[in-house]
Design an enzyme around this catalytic site. Structure first.
Site, PDB file in Angstrom:
ATOM      1  N   ARG A 110       3.418  58.374  -7.073  1.00  0.00           N
ATOM      2  CA  ARG A 110       2.269  59.266  -6.933  1.00  0.00           C
ATOM      3  C   ARG A 110       1.353  59.066  -8.127  1.00  0.00           C
ATOM      4  O   ARG A 110       0.141  59.005  -8.006  1.00  0.00           O
ATOM      5  CB  ARG A 110       2.738  60.720  -6.814  1.00  0.00           C
ATOM      6  CG  ARG A 110       3.155  61.130  -5.399  1.00  0.00           C
ATOM      7  CD  ARG A 110       4.146  60.180  -4.757  1.00  0.00           C
ATOM      8  NE  ARG A 110       4.621  60.580  -3.455  1.00  0.00           N
ATOM      9  CZ  ARG A 110       5.763  61.231  -3.205  1.00  0.00           C
ATOM     10  NH1 ARG A 110       6.593  61.529  -4.197  1.00  0.00           N
ATOM     11  NH2 ARG A 110       6.104  61.539  -1.983  1.00  0.00           N
ATOM     12  N   ASP A 144       7.042  54.598  -2.133  1.00  0.00           N
ATOM     13  CA  ASP A 144       6.741  55.774  -1.309  1.00  0.00           C
ATOM     14  C   ASP A 144       5.469  55.515  -0.524  1.00  0.00           C
ATOM     15  O   ASP A 144       4.955  54.387  -0.526  1.00  0.00           O
ATOM     16  CB  ASP A 144       6.629  57.036  -2.194  1.00  0.00           C
ATOM     17  CG  ASP A 144       7.099  58.278  -1.450  1.00  0.00           C
ATOM     18  OD1 ASP A 144       6.532  58.570  -0.383  1.00  0.00           O
ATOM     19  OD2 ASP A 144       8.032  58.956  -1.921  1.00  0.00           O
ATOM     20  N   HIS A 201       8.592  57.706   4.304  1.00  0.00           N
ATOM     21  CA  HIS A 201       7.927  57.532   3.004  1.00  0.00           C
ATOM     22  C   HIS A 201       7.645  56.054   2.731  1.00  0.00           C
ATOM     23  O   HIS A 201       7.949  55.550   1.650  1.00  0.00           O
ATOM     24  CB  HIS A 201       8.787  58.134   1.882  1.00  0.00           C
ATOM     25  CG  HIS A 201       8.721  59.640   1.828  1.00  0.00           C
ATOM     26  ND1 HIS A 201       7.576  60.328   1.500  1.00  0.00           N
ATOM     27  CD2 HIS A 201       9.665  60.584   2.062  1.00  0.00           C
ATOM     28  CE1 HIS A 201       7.821  61.631   1.532  1.00  0.00           C
ATOM     29  NE2 HIS A 201       9.076  61.822   1.877  1.00  0.00           N
ATOM     30  N   ASP A 259      15.030  60.896   3.004  1.00  0.00           N
ATOM     31  CA  ASP A 259      14.497  62.252   3.206  1.00  0.00           C
ATOM     32  C   ASP A 259      13.237  62.232   4.066  1.00  0.00           C
ATOM     33  O   ASP A 259      12.545  61.224   4.157  1.00  0.00           O
ATOM     34  CB  ASP A 259      14.176  62.907   1.852  1.00  0.00           C
ATOM     35  CG  ASP A 259      13.151  62.118   1.065  1.00  0.00           C
ATOM     36  OD1 ASP A 259      13.205  60.875   1.120  1.00  0.00           O
ATOM     37  OD2 ASP A 259      12.292  62.729   0.405  1.00  0.00           O
ATOM     38  N   GLU A 260      12.970  63.379   4.652  1.00  0.00           N
ATOM     39  CA  GLU A 260      11.679  63.681   5.266  1.00  0.00           C
ATOM     40  C   GLU A 260      11.146  62.551   6.146  1.00  0.00           C
ATOM     41  O   GLU A 260      10.056  62.028   5.897  1.00  0.00           O
ATOM     42  CB  GLU A 260      10.652  64.003   4.172  1.00  0.00           C
ATOM     43  CG  GLU A 260      11.051  65.195   3.332  1.00  0.00           C
ATOM     44  CD  GLU A 260      10.047  65.507   2.221  1.00  0.00           C
ATOM     45  OE1 GLU A 260       9.778  66.692   2.012  1.00  0.00           O
ATOM     46  OE2 GLU A 260       9.553  64.572   1.556  1.00  0.00           O
ATOM     47  N   TRP A 285      19.068  68.210  -2.254  1.00  0.00           N
ATOM     48  CA  TRP A 285      17.771  68.688  -2.781  1.00  0.00           C
ATOM     49  C   TRP A 285      17.244  69.883  -2.018  1.00  0.00           C
ATOM     50  O   TRP A 285      16.533  70.717  -2.572  1.00  0.00           O
ATOM     51  CB  TRP A 285      16.747  67.549  -2.784  1.00  0.00           C
ATOM     52  CG  TRP A 285      16.218  67.143  -1.439  1.00  0.00           C
ATOM     53  CD1 TRP A 285      16.833  66.353  -0.532  1.00  0.00           C
ATOM     54  CD2 TRP A 285      14.956  67.508  -0.856  1.00  0.00           C
ATOM     55  NE1 TRP A 285      16.044  66.191   0.582  1.00  0.00           N
ATOM     56  CE2 TRP A 285      14.876  66.891   0.416  1.00  0.00           C
ATOM     57  CE3 TRP A 285      13.885  68.298  -1.283  1.00  0.00           C
ATOM     58  CZ2 TRP A 285      13.772  67.047   1.254  1.00  0.00           C
ATOM     59  CZ3 TRP A 285      12.788  68.442  -0.443  1.00  0.00           C
ATOM     60  CH2 TRP A 285      12.742  67.824   0.806  1.00  0.00           C
ATOM     61  N   TYR A 290      13.436  71.097  -9.896  1.00  0.00           N
ATOM     62  CA  TYR A 290      12.159  70.431  -9.648  1.00  0.00           C
ATOM     63  C   TYR A 290      11.176  70.775 -10.765  1.00  0.00           C
ATOM     64  O   TYR A 290      10.568  71.827 -10.786  1.00  0.00           O
ATOM     65  CB  TYR A 290      11.630  70.814  -8.251  1.00  0.00           C
ATOM     66  CG  TYR A 290      12.197  69.905  -7.179  1.00  0.00           C
ATOM     67  CD1 TYR A 290      13.564  69.620  -7.141  1.00  0.00           C
ATOM     68  CD2 TYR A 290      11.382  69.296  -6.237  1.00  0.00           C
ATOM     69  CE1 TYR A 290      14.090  68.763  -6.188  1.00  0.00           C
ATOM     70  CE2 TYR A 290      11.901  68.437  -5.272  1.00  0.00           C
ATOM     71  CZ  TYR A 290      13.256  68.176  -5.254  1.00  0.00           C
ATOM     72  OH  TYR A 290      13.775  67.326  -4.310  1.00  0.00           O
ATOM     73  N   ASP A 331       8.397  69.625 -11.355  1.00  0.00           N
ATOM     74  CA  ASP A 331       6.972  69.628 -11.012  1.00  0.00           C
ATOM     75  C   ASP A 331       6.523  71.039 -10.621  1.00  0.00           C
ATOM     76  O   ASP A 331       5.343  71.266 -10.390  1.00  0.00           O
ATOM     77  CB  ASP A 331       6.660  68.636  -9.874  1.00  0.00           C
ATOM     78  CG  ASP A 331       7.502  68.845  -8.623  1.00  0.00           C
ATOM     79  OD1 ASP A 331       8.611  69.426  -8.709  1.00  0.00           O
ATOM     80  OD2 ASP A 331       7.057  68.421  -7.531  1.00  0.00           O
ATOM     81  N   TRP A 363       8.589  64.831  -9.724  1.00  0.00           N
ATOM     82  CA  TRP A 363       7.626  64.272  -8.761  1.00  0.00           C
ATOM     83  C   TRP A 363       6.253  64.394  -9.392  1.00  0.00           C
ATOM     84  O   TRP A 363       5.941  65.399 -10.045  1.00  0.00           O
ATOM     85  CB  TRP A 363       7.703  65.054  -7.449  1.00  0.00           C
ATOM     86  CG  TRP A 363       9.065  65.015  -6.845  1.00  0.00           C
ATOM     87  CD1 TRP A 363       9.999  66.007  -6.858  1.00  0.00           C
ATOM     88  CD2 TRP A 363       9.680  63.913  -6.153  1.00  0.00           C
ATOM     89  NE1 TRP A 363      11.151  65.591  -6.222  1.00  0.00           N
ATOM     90  CE2 TRP A 363      10.982  64.311  -5.772  1.00  0.00           C
ATOM     91  CE3 TRP A 363       9.253  62.627  -5.820  1.00  0.00           C
ATOM     92  CZ2 TRP A 363      11.854  63.474  -5.076  1.00  0.00           C
ATOM     93  CZ3 TRP A 363      10.119  61.797  -5.121  1.00  0.00           C
ATOM     94  CH2 TRP A 363      11.401  62.224  -4.761  1.00  0.00           C
ATOM     95  N   THR A 364       5.412  63.373  -9.179  1.00  0.00           N
ATOM     96  CA  THR A 364       4.207  63.317 -10.014  1.00  0.00           C
ATOM     97  C   THR A 364       2.890  63.438  -9.236  1.00  0.00           C
ATOM     98  O   THR A 364       1.860  62.963  -9.698  1.00  0.00           O
ATOM     99  CB  THR A 364       4.208  62.024 -10.852  1.00  0.00           C
ATOM    100  OG1 THR A 364       4.291  60.907  -9.957  1.00  0.00           O
ATOM    101  CG2 THR A 364       5.370  61.998 -11.813  1.00  0.00           C
ATOM    102  N   GLU A 365       2.920  64.081  -8.085  1.00  0.00           N
ATOM    103  CA  GLU A 365       1.655  64.304  -7.375  1.00  0.00           C
ATOM    104  C   GLU A 365       0.627  64.956  -8.310  1.00  0.00           C
ATOM    105  O   GLU A 365      -0.549  64.614  -8.291  1.00  0.00           O
ATOM    106  CB  GLU A 365       1.864  65.241  -6.177  1.00  0.00           C
ATOM    107  CG  GLU A 365       2.554  64.607  -4.987  1.00  0.00           C
ATOM    108  CD  GLU A 365       4.059  64.807  -5.005  1.00  0.00           C
ATOM    109  OE1 GLU A 365       4.638  65.002  -6.103  1.00  0.00           O
ATOM    110  OE2 GLU A 365       4.666  64.752  -3.919  1.00  0.00           O
TER     111      GLU A 365
HETATM  112  C1  ACM Z   1      12.433  65.252  -1.935  1.00  0.00           C
HETATM  113  O1  ACM Z   1      12.065  66.079  -2.771  1.00  0.00           O
HETATM  114  N1  ACM Z   1      11.682  64.962  -0.883  1.00  0.00           N
HETATM  115  C2  ACM Z   1      13.705  64.581  -2.028  1.00  0.00           C
END
Ligand code: ACM
Length: 743
Positions: free
Chosen positions: A153, A182, A255, A317-318, A384, A409, A411, A459-461
């Protein structure tokens, strides 16, 4: 308090034999060692001459003492710091003894030696000369002590990653989870697939502001970068020199938009894919075709060569399944492979890649979604979405790394101050991290050994610069290091040490956060009594307040303050010359603030505010952030309750506030209903008729009642299942409520 004893004639062990560990000074070591024996004597040591045999030496050991006067690396004959290898110790254990004129470190090899020297460096840096006489024996509580970094990110240079590794080593972390690929970029050079470098490493622009902002805005600037394989090797070696194993993450089967932009053959649909320019979860995922598996194997071949550790993280994930549903190829693929539904394609991906990685002598780690559909025995699960996935995995005898969003987390916001830089959401203060333990209490004793440890995720968004990274990660990383290493913990005692370490980094120009004296209000309400306000503060903290524009007064220590007047209160706290951010609270007393409140279902423990009373305490939840003490979060549930008064009240309106954050799965309710009654038996119901929608993060709806009542019921209906294509699709939405104002 410290005495300088120039004549310490006794041997270390006899001096210390009478020491009582509870009362010994802590010498400002983080993470706190298992045992420190000391009775506060000082040695005569005011300089270190260190000798380490070449076979144990790494450049990092020298770096640890950089900038400290009086430290030299010498020949064996001149040394007053010596290392004794002891085979019987575990490889991460060490003992450090500081005698009257000599320091000795015992360990089973270079890892324990590094940890012993780190502890020694911290004593020198934070406690000073002459060194205290002491005996420390130390070993970690958990074998997996991880920090994660998302370089997709936002991209961080080789030197910045090295700084991060230095910080990790200083706090005895031993796993670096490097999130390399990602939707928004591909950051590792893969020689077989050059378009990953030419195309996937870049995006045409980046979202600015928050994802939940309406409308979303973009900066119009191309952004990207990647690490060459030589740079990767350099970082892996740099980490190894600090006894940190690097775990690369190559995300699949979701992702992957950046990879799809480079190689559209990886996708199921005939369309132009683009590297993502915004955050979230995307429907563009890998297609289980021959090209994709050849690609993944080709990528893994190079990844495996670059990373000597045993783990490769495969994401998992996701991964939305919409593209697979739409694809004739996938439907045929499912028939051919006897796969019942699209979820089976996800399992097929994970299992197939797992077999490939296992065949190369490595093991996989995946996010907890990889549990859905069965796994090979040696797969490790990273939990997570809470701890449930980890508990389930441990019960199935899989190794688990805990990293729940509720505690890990970094972030998320760390302070409730409205001046905080924009973050993704949530609220995870230092204390919450500190008090966390990766092993869930509900897990059966015979399964606890499967919890290898924990990890903080970055996470660096919303973290575009290294200075901001330091701000978000470092303070909480210190708390995390103790949560993962130390066998006994004490938050207030930690704060003492934390302050010293905070100063140490600040002097070095590191942008470290300090929120230990930010006040977290405990507002009690909803019990028919007046609103009471109190604070939990570290020992010795002084709190003062100002009401409207009046005089500053001390906040009484004798008990909670009764809030009997609406108005603006400003609170501030501090100890010595350290102060927290002032806390401003606007109390707006209304009829609800003197009612008794009962909720049918409690909010989620993760977002419980100060309990149900938060809904009627006269304080509005933030317009920008959920989490914290005001907003109550209901996971997939409705919010139903009853307000009652001693006497009949004239009620004109009931106003509700809801948080709107679809990026975080938080949706406005489907419906709102209010019923009122004079006797608690016969109710009249009013259905809110207007639309519940908003173009901002908070929606307010006002329900006209215009009646006399002693009882008021409310029913707020959860949005329900998150629609396809949105983040969290298929899960039930969160509902966030605050406040219910009765006028
Ligand atoms: C995650 O935070 N999507 C693993």
């Amino acid at each position: 308090m410290h005495k300088l004893l120039t004549l310490v004639l006794l041997t270390v062990s006899s001096v210390l034999s009478a020491a009582i560990s509870d009362t010994v000074p802590n010498y400002n070591i983080i993470p706190r060692p298992n045992t420190i024996l000391s009775n506060d004597f000082r040695s005569s040591i005011d300089a270190l001459n260190i000798y380490i045999d070449n076979s144990y030496y790494t450049p990092y050991l020298k770096k640890l003492f950089e900038g400290i006067d009086n430290v030299k690396w010498t020949k064996k004959e001149d040394a007053n710091v010596v290392f004794e290898p002891i085979e019987s110790l575990d490889h991460e254990s060490y003992t450090l003894s500081i005698g009257s004129d000599k320091v000795s470190i015992k360990a089973n090899g270079s890892t324990g030696l590094q940890y012993g020297l780190t502890t020694l460096a911290q004593i020198v840096q934070n406690d000073g000369w002459p060194l205290p006489v002491l005996l420390i024996s130390d070993s970690p509580k958990y074998e997996y002590r991880g920090m994660h970094l998302d370089v997709v990110r936002h991209f961080f240079s080789v030197d910045e990653v090295k700084k991060y590794l230095d910080f990790m080593a200083y706090y005895k972390f031993n796993k670096f989870h490097w999130h390399l690929t990602d939707d928004q970029g591909w950051r590792i050079e893969i020689k077989k697939y050059p378009k990953l470098q030419e195309v996937a490493a870049y995006r045409k622009e980046t979202l600015i502001g928050h994802y939940n902002d309406v409308p979303q805005k973009y900066d119009g600037k191309r952004y990207g970068g990647y690490y060459t394989q030589d740079q990767i090797k350099e970082i892996v070696q740099y980490a190894a020199d600090r006894h940190i194993t690097v775990i690369p993450e190559i995300e699949l089967p979701g992702h992957v938009k950046a990879a799809l932009a480079a190689y559209p053959e990886l996708g199921c649909e005939d369309k132009k894919y683009e590297t993502a320019t915004t955050w979230g979860v995307f429907e563009d995922v890998l297609c289980p075709n021959a090209f994709t598996f050849e690609f993944l194997e080709g990528v893994m071949d190079e990844v495996i060569q670059l990373f000597p550790g045993k783990y490769i993280h495969v994401g998992g994930d996701e991964c939305p399944r919409d593209a697979w549903k739409r694809s004739a190829f996938c439907q045929e693929f499912m028939r051919r492979h006897n796969i019942e539904n699209e979820a089976g394609i996800q399992s097929y991906f994970i299992q197939r890649i797992e077999q490939y990685i296992n065949s190369k002598g490595k093991q996989i780690i995946g996010w907890d979604e990889i549990l859905e559909g069965g796994l090979a025995d040696n797969a490790t699960v990273m939990s997570w979405r809470g701890t449930e996935g980890g508990i389930q995995a441990a019960r199935m005898d899989h190794n688990v790394i805990m990293t729940p969003g509720s505690h890990c987390y970094f972030d998320y916001y760390q302070s409730e101050s409205p001046d905080e830089p924009i973050a993704i959401g949530g609220y995870i203060p230092l204390e919450k991290v500190y008090k966390w333990d990766p092993t869930p209490t509900e897990l059966e004793d015979n399964k606890k050994r499967f919890i290898l440890g924990g990890q903080a995720n970055l996470w660096t968004e919303y973290i575009a610069t290294f200075s901001h990274l330091e701000y978000m990660a470092y303070a909480r990383a210190m708390a995390m290091s103790e949560a993962l290493w130390s066998k006994s913990k004490d938050y207030l005692q930690f704060l003492d040490r934390f302050e010293k370490h905070n100063d140490f980094w600040r002097v070095k120009g590191v942008n470290i956060a300090f929120h230990a004296y930010d006040l977290k209000p405990v507002v009690q309400a909803g019990d028919g009594l007046p609103i009471r306000l109190s604070f939990e503060v570290p020992y010795g903290t002084k709190v003062a307040y100002q009401f409207n524009d009046g005089k500053v007064k001390p906040f009484s220590k004798d008990g909670p303050m009764i809030i009997s007047q609406s108005g603006k209160y400003i609170f501030s706290a501090g100890k010595g010359d350290r102060h927290g951010n002032p806390l401003k609270i606007n109390f707006n007393l209304h009829k609800g603030t003197k009612a008794k409140l009962k909720l049918r279902d409690m909010p989620s423990v993760k977002y419980a505010g100060n309990g149900p009373g938060s809904l009627v305490n006269g304080v509005l939840g933030s317009d920008n952030k959920y989490g914290g003490t005001e907003w109550l979060g209901f996971e997939g549930k409705d919010c139903e309750g009853l307000l009652g008064w001693d006497d009949i009240e004239k009620i004109k309106y009931v106003t509700f506030r809801f948080f709107n954050g679809i990026g975080q799965w938080i949706y406005l309710p489907k419906a709102v209903e209010v019923s009122y009654s004079k006797d608690g038996l016969n109710y009249k119901t009013i259905q809110y008729k207007g639309d519940i929608e908003t173009s901002s993060k908070v929606a307010t709806i006002k329900v006209p009642v215009k009646a006399k009542a002693k009882y008021l019921k409310f029913k707020i209906t959860n949005y329900g299942e998150i629609p396809s294509g949105a983040q969290g699709a298929g899960y039930r939405a969160w509902l966030f409520v605050d406040e219910i104002v009765v006028e």
